[in-house]
Design a protein around this motif. Sequence first.
Motif, PDB file in Angstrom:
ATOM      1  N   MET A  32       7.958   2.960 -10.754  1.00  0.00           N
ATOM      2  CA  MET A  32       7.293   2.663  -9.496  1.00  0.00           C
ATOM      3  C   MET A  32       5.794   2.959  -9.563  1.00  0.00           C
ATOM      4  SD  MET A  32       9.848   1.719  -7.698  1.00  0.00           S
ATOM      5  CE  MET A  32       9.247   1.754  -6.014  1.00  0.00           C
ATOM      6  N   SER A  33       5.403   3.849 -10.452  1.00  0.00           N
ATOM      7  CA  SER A  33       3.996   4.260 -10.455  1.00  0.00           C
ATOM      8  C   SER A  33       3.105   3.376 -11.311  1.00  0.00           C
ATOM      9  CB  SER A  33       3.829   5.696 -10.930  1.00  0.00           C
ATOM     10  OG  SER A  33       5.004   6.392 -10.892  1.00  0.00           O
ATOM     11  N   LEU A  34       3.720   2.417 -12.002  1.00  0.00           N
ATOM     12  CA  LEU A  34       2.895   1.511 -12.792  1.00  0.00           C
ATOM     13  C   LEU A  34       2.933   0.138 -12.135  1.00  0.00           C
ATOM     14  CD1 LEU A  34       4.167   2.707 -16.265  1.00  0.00           C
ATOM     15  CD2 LEU A  34       1.875   3.028 -15.367  1.00  0.00           C
ATOM     16  N   ASN A  35       1.828  -0.549 -12.213  1.00  0.00           N
ATOM     17  CA  ASN A  35       1.754  -1.867 -11.583  1.00  0.00           C
ATOM     18  C   ASN A  35       2.587  -2.874 -12.372  1.00  0.00           C
ATOM     19  OD1 ASN A  35       0.883  -4.410 -10.596  1.00  0.00           O
ATOM     20  ND2 ASN A  35      -0.976  -3.433  -9.828  1.00  0.00           N
TER      21      ASN A  35
ATOM     22  N   ASP B  23      -0.415   4.851  -4.908  1.00  0.00           N
ATOM     23  CA  ASP B  23      -0.694   6.291  -4.881  1.00  0.00           C
ATOM     24  C   ASP B  23      -1.140   6.767  -6.257  1.00  0.00           C
ATOM     25  OD1 ASP B  23      -0.343   6.950  -2.298  1.00  0.00           O
ATOM     26  OD2 ASP B  23       1.719   7.634  -2.483  1.00  0.00           O
ATOM     27  N   ALA B  24      -0.431   6.274  -7.276  1.00  0.00           N
ATOM     28  CA  ALA B  24      -0.765   6.691  -8.637  1.00  0.00           C
ATOM     29  C   ALA B  24      -2.183   6.264  -8.986  1.00  0.00           C
ATOM     30  CB  ALA B  24       0.232   6.101  -9.633  1.00  0.00           C
TER      31      ALA B  24
ATOM     32  N   ARG C   1     -12.312  11.065  -5.151  1.00  0.00           N
ATOM     33  CA  ARG C   1     -11.692  10.007  -5.952  1.00  0.00           C
ATOM     34  C   ARG C   1     -12.384   9.860  -7.300  1.00  0.00           C
ATOM     35  NH1 ARG C   1      -7.785  10.727  -4.394  1.00  0.00           N
ATOM     36  NH2 ARG C   1      -6.852  10.003  -2.480  1.00  0.00           N
TER      37      ARG C   1
ATOM     38  N   HIS D 121      -5.109  -3.927  -7.667  1.00  0.00           N
ATOM     39  CA  HIS D 121      -3.689  -3.606  -7.579  1.00  0.00           C
ATOM     40  C   HIS D 121      -2.964  -4.396  -6.500  1.00  0.00           C
ATOM     41  CE1 HIS D 121      -3.660  -0.367 -10.523  1.00  0.00           C
ATOM     42  NE2 HIS D 121      -4.862  -0.073 -10.078  1.00  0.00           N
TER      43      HIS D 121
ATOM     44  N   ARG E 175      -4.575   5.834  -6.899  1.00  0.00           N
ATOM     45  CA  ARG E 175      -5.507   6.701  -6.161  1.00  0.00           C
ATOM     46  C   ARG E 175      -5.622   8.051  -6.853  1.00  0.00           C
ATOM     47  NH1 ARG E 175      -4.945   7.667  -0.216  1.00  0.00           N
ATOM     48  NH2 ARG E 175      -2.678   7.569  -0.337  1.00  0.00           N
TER      49      ARG E 175
ATOM     50  N   MET F  18       2.797   6.721 -18.388  1.00  0.00           N
ATOM     51  CA  MET F  18       2.191   7.363 -17.218  1.00  0.00           C
ATOM     52  C   MET F  18       1.392   8.592 -17.646  1.00  0.00           C
ATOM     53  SD  MET F  18       2.199   6.837 -13.938  1.00  0.00           S
ATOM     54  CE  MET F  18       0.776   7.672 -13.253  1.00  0.00           C
TER      55      MET F  18
ATOM     56  N   LEU G 236      -3.649  12.500  -1.003  1.00  0.00           N
ATOM     57  CA  LEU G 236      -2.937  11.226  -0.996  1.00  0.00           C
ATOM     58  C   LEU G 236      -2.201  11.002   0.317  1.00  0.00           C
ATOM     59  CD1 LEU G 236      -1.307  11.194  -4.541  1.00  0.00           C
ATOM     60  CD2 LEU G 236      -3.251   9.864  -3.758  1.00  0.00           C
TER      61      LEU G 236
ATOM     62  N   PHE H  20       0.773  -6.094 -14.500  1.00  0.00           N
ATOM     63  CA  PHE H  20      -0.181  -5.991 -15.609  1.00  0.00           C
ATOM     64  C   PHE H  20       0.490  -5.324 -16.810  1.00  0.00           C
ATOM     65  CE2 PHE H  20      -3.167  -5.829 -11.936  1.00  0.00           C
ATOM     66  CZ  PHE H  20      -3.816  -7.012 -12.220  1.00  0.00           C
TER      67      PHE H  20
ATOM     68  N   PHE I 293       3.685  11.072 -11.768  1.00  0.00           N
ATOM     69  CA  PHE I 293       4.683  10.974 -10.702  1.00  0.00           C
ATOM     70  C   PHE I 293       6.087  10.956 -11.261  1.00  0.00           C
ATOM     71  CE2 PHE I 293       0.827   9.622  -8.834  1.00  0.00           C
ATOM     72  CZ  PHE I 293       0.928   9.908  -7.486  1.00  0.00           C
TER      73      PHE I 293
ATOM     74  N   ARG J 142       0.811  -1.220   0.000  1.00  0.00           N
ATOM     75  CA  ARG J 142       0.000   0.000   0.000  1.00  0.00           C
ATOM     76  C   ARG J 142       0.842   1.266   0.000  1.00  0.00           C
ATOM     77  NH1 ARG J 142      -2.923   0.924   5.686  1.00  0.00           N
ATOM     78  NH2 ARG J 142      -2.898   3.032   4.936  1.00  0.00           N
ATOM     79  N   GLU J 143       2.124   1.126   0.396  1.00  0.00           N
ATOM     80  CA  GLU J 143       3.014   2.291   0.390  1.00  0.00           C
ATOM     81  C   GLU J 143       3.689   2.481  -0.956  1.00  0.00           C
ATOM     82  OE1 GLU J 143       3.197   4.330   2.933  1.00  0.00           O
ATOM     83  OE2 GLU J 143       1.869   3.053   4.123  1.00  0.00           O
ATOM     84  N   ARG J 144       3.517   1.529  -1.861  1.00  0.00           N
ATOM     85  CA  ARG J 144       4.197   1.661  -3.145  1.00  0.00           C
ATOM     86  C   ARG J 144       3.578   2.790  -3.953  1.00  0.00           C
ATOM     87  NH1 ARG J 144       5.547  -3.728  -5.593  1.00  0.00           N
ATOM     88  NH2 ARG J 144       6.280  -4.992  -3.872  1.00  0.00           N
ATOM     89  N   VAL J 145       4.411   3.369  -4.822  1.00  0.00           N
ATOM     90  CA  VAL J 145       3.959   4.540  -5.568  1.00  0.00           C
ATOM     91  C   VAL J 145       2.810   4.191  -6.507  1.00  0.00           C
ATOM     92  CG1 VAL J 145       4.686   6.421  -7.055  1.00  0.00           C
ATOM     93  CG2 VAL J 145       6.281   5.467  -5.409  1.00  0.00           C
ATOM     94  N   PHE J 146       2.797   2.959  -7.029  1.00  0.00           N
ATOM     95  CA  PHE J 146       1.737   2.686  -8.002  1.00  0.00           C
ATOM     96  C   PHE J 146       0.361   2.674  -7.353  1.00  0.00           C
ATOM     97  CE2 PHE J 146       3.032  -1.796  -7.137  1.00  0.00           C
ATOM     98  CZ  PHE J 146       1.802  -2.340  -6.831  1.00  0.00           C
TER      99      PHE J 146
END
Lengths: 304, 329
Positions: free
Chosen positions: B104-107, A188-189, B88, A204, A191, B167, B59, B110, B99, A182-186
């Motif tokens: 880091m901002s992409l899962n 946050d992204a 939201r 996720h 959200r 992104m 956030l 997937f 970001f 839950r702390e990972r940036v993705f």
Amino acid sequence: MSTAEQEALIIRRRSSWWQLLLRDRFALVAALWLICLFACFLFGPELFGKAATTLNLRARNMPPGSTEQGWLMILGGDALGRSILARLIVAARNTLAIALSAVFLAMIAGAVLGMIAGYFGRGIGHVIMRFADILQSFPSLLLAVVVLYVLEPSVPNLIIVLAITRLPVYLRVTRAEVLEIRERVFVDAARALGSSRYHILRRHITPVIAPTLLTILTVDFSIVMLAESGLSFLGIGIQPPEITWGLMVAQGRNYLSQAWWLAFFPGLAIMLATLSGNILSNWLRIVSDPEQRWRLEAPGKNDA
Amino acid sequence: MRDQPVLDVDDLRVEFRTGRETIHAVNGVSFQVATGETAAILGESGSGKSVTAAAIMRLLQSPPAFVTGGAVRFKGKDVLAMPIADWRDSCGREVAMVFQDALMSLNPVFSVGWQIAELFRAHSIASGRAADERAVELLDRVGIPDPARRAKDYTHQFSGGMRQRVMIAMAIALGPDLLIADEPTTALDVTVQAQIMELLEGLREEADMAMILITHDLGVVADAADNVAVMYAGRVVERGPVGDVLRRPGHAYTLALLDSVPRVQSKGGKLRPIVGSPPDLARIPTGCAFHPRCRFATDICRREAPPAVAVAPGCSAECHHVERVFNDG
């Protein structure tokens, strides 16, 4: 751009799961064995139900390796002269049904509670974790004995008791993983792009922790089979004439010095089922991880 | 600037409360962004610029973070007061964020096409095949070659610049009115930085979006922004149109920042680094927070917090020595 060229070098062709399975010998054998067990699960009692209960006093504790009394006696006969092979096949249904239901029930309940504890507020998290502490600090066998003594020792009750004793493992692992992910940036992204909490958990977080849980599940599978045999041995698990591999081990224990095969073959069945499950789940984990998958796709990976 | 601002941040304050101390990360930040405008928030690490963005997007994890004051109004609605579920729902549709680190901002589990399509599905705008097709269109729009095939690839199979494009594709997918870009180019090398900024600017112009550009890179600010707010120790110390602020700053900190950047034209000239380090946000100096590092500092800087002083039309700086700084720069 050099990075683009490097990317072009990455093997792009995606082999299908079938092709990958055919190339991995261990996983293939494991899969075949599990298919075989599944066939026993589906058709065993119908095909061999009679053979498994037919007494043959001339085959009492008959050693394995001889077909004098028919090919069903190839693995020997038990204390009442029943075919061990037939009994193994028939017991597959009960064994797998109980163990699989118990571990899946434990995993689903544990994962849901763990996610709630890890993702929603501290208060509810504390309550859930203390609940897990209580479950873990109470001897699981004692718990099972009490519950099964008070309730009927039926198959559903057995499954529920086994599931409850295994639940804390899944709960703790899930919570720990959720707290980290839950702390990972993705997250946050996600959200920031408008995902609701439920959506984040489902889309996720769950896919990231699922491989870990499945790996624990295959290990737990054998633990549950043995726990079930222990309960059956105490007479509060599966009641004869129903049979499971665990019960066969427990019954064979009395004859261990004269007839080792009574306990050995059901034990072997438990071990092989667990081992196959482990190998296949490990393979599945790699195949389903996009960052690891190339290990299976790359040629000559058996040297590695 | 045009009519009503899209985003109006008014005296925003954010604290982080740990067991032992309280960290004052944002101490009364105000700024506005109008439609079609790019506003830059400039500041070094720890100046509170990313916390400001996270507070706007709601956030921040609370605890430890608490918004202790101020208001954020998006198109006139009070963001901090509305139920989180409503906000939201606006996120992605009306406001989106890019970001710093796209890896880091992409899962990771997937494919990128799936992730973009998921956005349409999550907001129930398109489903199934239609969502997939729109994902490919978006990848094409942000300049990813062979988008239909790359949509099936995973994050780790993309280079840094391409990842940031993905992104950005996700951020603009639903046509937001405001895009917050938190250090969008910091993790990239210089040539790629220029491409990404060009892409962002192009998309912003095309859709007439407002953009908040958070960065510590003066070059990026000078190139891309219309207005700039310079942050130090959780406050906006100077604001105004980019040309005016960067050409003749009125705050000693802005001037010091400009002096510490190497320039091609003045080769051989001496760089003047800012001495010392940013203040500990649990113990912000009294008076002007910048005074311990400031070469203009006098007694009054230690005692009194400086008021905002108009430097030029539309420009203001919170400094006791605006005139000295202005004439020095």
